[in-house]
Structure formats: C-alpha cells, structure tokens
Design an enzyme around this catalytic site. Structure first.
Site, short mmCIF file in Angstrom:
data_model
loop_
_atom_site.label_atom_id
_atom_site.label_comp_id
_atom_site.label_asym_id
_atom_site.label_seq_id
_atom_site.Cartn_x
_atom_site.Cartn_y
_atom_site.Cartn_z
N LYS A 61 0.92 -1.33 0.00
CA LYS A 61 0.05 -0.18 -0.08
C LYS A 61 0.86 1.30 -0.13
O LYS A 61 0.40 2.20 -0.64
CB LYS A 61 -0.80 0.10 1.08
CG LYS A 61 -1.90 -0.98 0.93
CD LYS A 61 -3.39 -0.64 1.82
CE LYS A 61 -4.66 -1.54 1.61
NZ LYS A 61 -5.51 -1.45 2.68
N LYS A 69 -4.75 -10.02 -6.81
CA LYS A 69 -6.01 -10.45 -6.31
C LYS A 69 -7.17 -9.48 -6.32
O LYS A 69 -6.84 -8.39 -6.82
CB LYS A 69 -5.77 -10.79 -4.50
CG LYS A 69 -5.66 -9.28 -3.93
CD LYS A 69 -5.46 -9.55 -2.60
CE LYS A 69 -5.68 -8.00 -1.82
NZ LYS A 69 -5.47 -7.89 -0.40
N LYS A 120 -11.27 -4.50 -3.84
CA LYS A 120 -12.18 -3.37 -3.97
C LYS A 120 -11.34 -2.16 -4.40
O LYS A 120 -12.15 -1.33 -4.97
CB LYS A 120 -12.63 -3.17 -2.37
CG LYS A 120 -13.39 -4.27 -1.54
CD LYS A 120 -13.91 -3.48 -0.27
CE LYS A 120 -14.03 -4.81 0.86
NZ LYS A 120 -13.16 -4.32 1.90
P1 TYM Z 1 -10.79 -6.55 3.61
O1 TYM Z 1 -12.01 -5.82 4.03
O2 TYM Z 1 -9.54 -6.22 2.94
O3 TYM Z 1 -11.40 -7.97 3.33
C1 TYM Z 1 -12.20 -8.64 4.09
C2 TYM Z 1 -12.25 -10.32 3.90
O4 TYM Z 1 -12.25 -10.75 2.60
C3 TYM Z 1 -10.85 -11.36 2.35
N1 TYM Z 1 -10.33 -11.25 1.02
C4 TYM Z 1 -10.32 -12.07 0.11
N2 TYM Z 1 -10.30 -13.54 0.03
C5 TYM Z 1 -10.03 -14.23 -0.91
N3 TYM Z 1 -9.49 -13.68 -2.31
C6 TYM Z 1 -9.72 -12.10 -2.32
N4 TYM Z 1 -9.26 -11.52 -3.63
C7 TYM Z 1 -10.02 -11.40 -1.28
N5 TYM Z 1 -9.95 -10.03 -0.85
C8 TYM Z 1 -10.35 -9.99 0.39
C9 TYM Z 1 -9.87 -10.81 3.34
O5 TYM Z 1 -8.83 -11.70 3.60
C10 TYM Z 1 -10.67 -10.63 4.67
O6 TYM Z 1 -10.83 -11.91 5.53
N6 TYM Z 1 -7.69 -5.77 7.65
C11 TYM Z 1 -8.68 -6.63 7.32
C12 TYM Z 1 -9.99 -6.27 8.20
C13 TYM Z 1 -9.68 -6.64 9.50
C14 TYM Z 1 -9.64 -7.83 10.11
C15 TYM Z 1 -9.51 -7.71 11.59
C16 TYM Z 1 -9.62 -9.13 9.52
C17 TYM Z 1 -9.53 -5.58 10.43
N7 TYM Z 1 -9.22 -6.30 11.69
C18 TYM Z 1 -9.58 -8.60 12.41
C19 TYM Z 1 -9.83 -10.01 10.46
C20 TYM Z 1 -9.66 -9.86 11.87
C21 TYM Z 1 -9.13 -6.33 5.62
O7 TYM Z 1 -8.70 -5.20 5.41
O8 TYM Z 1 -9.74 -7.12 5.10
#
Ligand code: TYM
Length: 339
Positions: free
Chosen positions: A115, A201, A204
C-alpha cells in the site's frame, strides 16, 4: 470457540470477500452457536481511515456493508455484528499493544509495503500501525478462530506474536492475558484473483470494475464480466496439474469449485476438455444462482436505515460488554492506575 473477524467498509464487497471470508463467517457462526461459543463480526471502519477517504462515503458504505453481511446469512441473533467506532475498547487496546509491537515487525508487513509503495514517508501513521489495531480486534475477545482470506494471514501471525510477547512480558504462562488466535482460511478460495489479471488479487480498490464481481451486481452484469474475463486459448485440462502455468484458468476453476462447494479436481473431472466458450456460461449460471438471492436480500434491506442502525447499536452494546474483562486485564497487567 470464539470466532472474530472484520471487513473494511470501503467500496463494494466482492466475490473474493464472499468466498474467502464471508462464507466462513456464516459457517462458523452456526458452529459457534452449536458449540456454545460466540461469533463477533465487525466492520473495520477505524481501519478504513488509514487511507484517504470521504466521510460521507464511509458512512454510507458502513451501512451497506451491514446489509450485505445480513444478506449473506449473518444472523444478528446469532452473531454480534457491529462497527469498531462504537466500541472504543478496540482503539484503547491498540494503544496498550503499541508498547509491545516492534517497528521491525510492522516494517515487514507485505500489505504495508504494497500500500505504501515508494512513498512510505507520505503515508499516515495509521496505515503503518494498522496491524496493531487488527491484533487488538481479535485479542480483545480472546478469539480462537479468525475466518480470513490468505492476504490476512501475515497480520494474524503478527497478532499471535504480539499476544505471545505481551503474555511473556506482563503475565504468566499459567494465567495469560491473551489467547493466541488461529486463522481459518478456506482451501479453494483463499485468494480469488482479478478477472482481468490472474496475478493480482480481486480487490475493492482495483480501478477496473470489470476485474471483480460485486455482490450487488445484477445477473446480466455478472454474466458479462465472466464472459469478458481474461483467459487463454487452451481447453480446460482434466487434472489440476495442467493449470500450473495458467493463472486465469486456475482462478475461474477455483471460483467454480468454491461456488459449487466442491474441489478443483471435481470441476475438471466434469469440465476437462471444454473450451472457455462452454465453461464460462456454466460458471456464469452457477454464479448467478448462488449470488442472486444474496443480492435480492441486500436490495430489500439496504434502505432500512432504522433496522441497520439498530443492528449495529445492539451489536456494539454486546461487544462492549464482551471485551471489558480482557481490556481491564490488559490495563492491570501493564500497571496502569484506573480509579
Ligand atoms: P478486507 O476488508 O480487505 O477483506 C475482508 C475479508 O475478505 C478477504 N479477501 C479475500 N479473500 C479471498 N480472495 C480475495 N481476493 C480477497 N480479498 C479480500 C480478506 O482476507 C478478509 O478476510 N484488515 C482486514 C480487516 C480486519 C480484520 C481484522 C480481519 C480488520 N481487523 C481482524 C480479521 C480480523 C481487511 O482489510 O480485510
């Protein structure tokens, strides 16, 4: 069994979020209920302010994300569903853990490196310390299972390192303050890739809307995106080994397998030898059959502001109660005086 996970309310949730994480939130919610455990799923709105953002959009996206999660099958009577901003203990515990997290650990985070790119100096301090807040999110509730996609594995390892060091430095082995959380990552859908580039990947933040299937896309849009997905000219092989150098083909087969709740081997046993002209319409049909009911429920819910606010308020009250003992224990372990 304590299930905890979060999703950022930035942009529209997509197929990668669904197959990589949200599906497992729902699965583990039911397992937690069956095992007298707990399931807490939250919108990581505090994480969302680590990047430049528009406040009005964040507010709207937060409510839309609640509607999406309920539409996907999260049941607020089984899961504590809330947003971080209404549970100050997340931010408080982050600060308490900042004394334990090491700069070197944070510097090694691949998401930070990706990032920040070449402009590290210009990033917010929040983006750098983001994984400490993520550690606080799960440690606050003594999480045992954390359903996530593969891209969050490193952040979860960091949460374990922070918990371990804090326990070593400020508690005892017999009476630790924090439980070490385990990531729960799906086998077939751990990393769903962009439909335009099999080496990136699905995300969003990708500028191309054609790179992802949004959970709120209508049936025609989904079919169109699958049709236009990048592929190669070869027919599908009959064995998974034949997909080794074919990232786009592997991605579509993995998506099919995850949607059909089967394995890539089985998909190739059924579709091996087919060209994409045949396979893509089958994939689009399957996708629409799985995602349309979700979209329909989302459309029903998304404007019911009162219900969405009520879900978050109730979830936040439960989360505040649930997190109190661990937050108190962390303050005490550190020797901080609190009235
Ligand atoms: P975020 O919002 O980017 O994504 C949410 C969840 O979706 C999964 N994910 C994917 N899985 C498979 N293929 C993909 N292309 C893909 N893109 C996203 C992510 O692995 C995630 O599980 N930092 C985290 C949010 C967070 C969090 C936490 C997660 C904050 N605190 C505590 C677990 C525990 C995030 O930005 O996810």
């Amino acid at each position: 069994m304590i299930v905890v996970s979060g999703i950022q309310p930035t942009g529209k949730p997509h197929l990668g979020n669904y197959l990589g994480a949200i599906k497992n939130y729902v699965k583990l919610q039911d397992e937690a209920v069956a095992n007298n455990g707990k399931c807490l799923i939250f919108l990581a709105d505090l994480h969302a302010i680590s990047m430049p953002h528009n406040p009005a959009e964040l507010h709207a996206a937060t409510l839309e994300m609640v509607a999406t999660l309920v539409a996907c099958g999260l049941d607020p009577s089984k899961t504590v569903l809330f947003n971080q901003a209404q549970v100050p203990a997340h931010a408080e515990l982050q600060w308490l853990l900042m004394g334990t997290a090491r700069m070197g650990w944070l510097n090694r985070m691949t998401q930070w490196k990706d990032k920040a790119g070449k402009n590290r100096e210009g990033q917010s301090a929040a983006l750098f310390s983001y994984p400490v807040l993520q550690a606080a999110d799960v440690l606050l509730y003594q999480a045992t299972h954390v359903p996530v996609g593969d891209d969050q594995k490193q952040h979860l390892e960091l949460a374990r390192d922070i918990a371990q060091k804090f326990n070593n430095d400020f508690a005892s082995e017999e009476d630790p303050v924090f439980t070490l959380p385990d990531p729960f990552i799906p086998e077939t859908a751990a990393r769903i890739m962009s439909l335009r580039d099999g080496s990136k990947k699905m995300s969003k933040s990708d500028p191309s809307d054609m790179s992802r299937i949004s959970l709120t896309d209508d049936a025609d849009t989904m079919a169109q995106k699958v049709k236009k997905a990048k592929t190669d000219p070869e027919p599908l092989p009959s064995e998974v080994a034949g997909l080794a150098e074919r990232p786009e083909a592997l991605n579509l087969v993995s998506i099919y397998a995850a949607l059909a709740e089967t394995t890539a081997e089985q998909v190739l046993a059924d579709h091996g030898g087919a060209g994409f002209g045949q396979f893509k319409p089958a994939l689009a049909e399957l996708m629409v059959s799985v995602l349309s009911p979700i979209r329909d429920r989302f459309v029903e819910l998304k404007d019911d502001r009162e219900q969405l606010d009520a879900i978050l308020a109730r979830g936040a009250a439960q989360a505040r109660e649930q997190g109190t003992p661990t937050l108190d224990a962390a303050y005490k372990a550190l020797g901080l005086v609190r009235g």
